[in-house]
Scaffold this motif. Structure first.
Motif: not given
Length: 54
Positions: A15-19
């Motif tokens: 879920f760390g995409i474009d965090s």
């Protein structure tokens, strides 16, 4: 046969995409909410519409 049925249910938990973008949005909302809250308390106190227990 058991392994084949499990494969269809596996998916990535990344879920760390474009965090960084999401983090900046959360910070913006936090500061905007804080500023509005301070303005509301200040205006309410100045106008005498705040509930004050004495």
């Amino acid at each position: 046969m058991k392994n084949d049925s499990r494969i269809q249910w596996e998916h990535s938990h990344n879920f760390g995409i474009d965090s960084k973008l999401h983090e900046n949005k959360v910070k913006l909302v936090f500061w905007l909410t804080t500023v509005i809250m301070v303005l509301e308390i200040t205006a309410g106190t100045w106008s005498g519409s705040m509930c004050v227990f004495r």
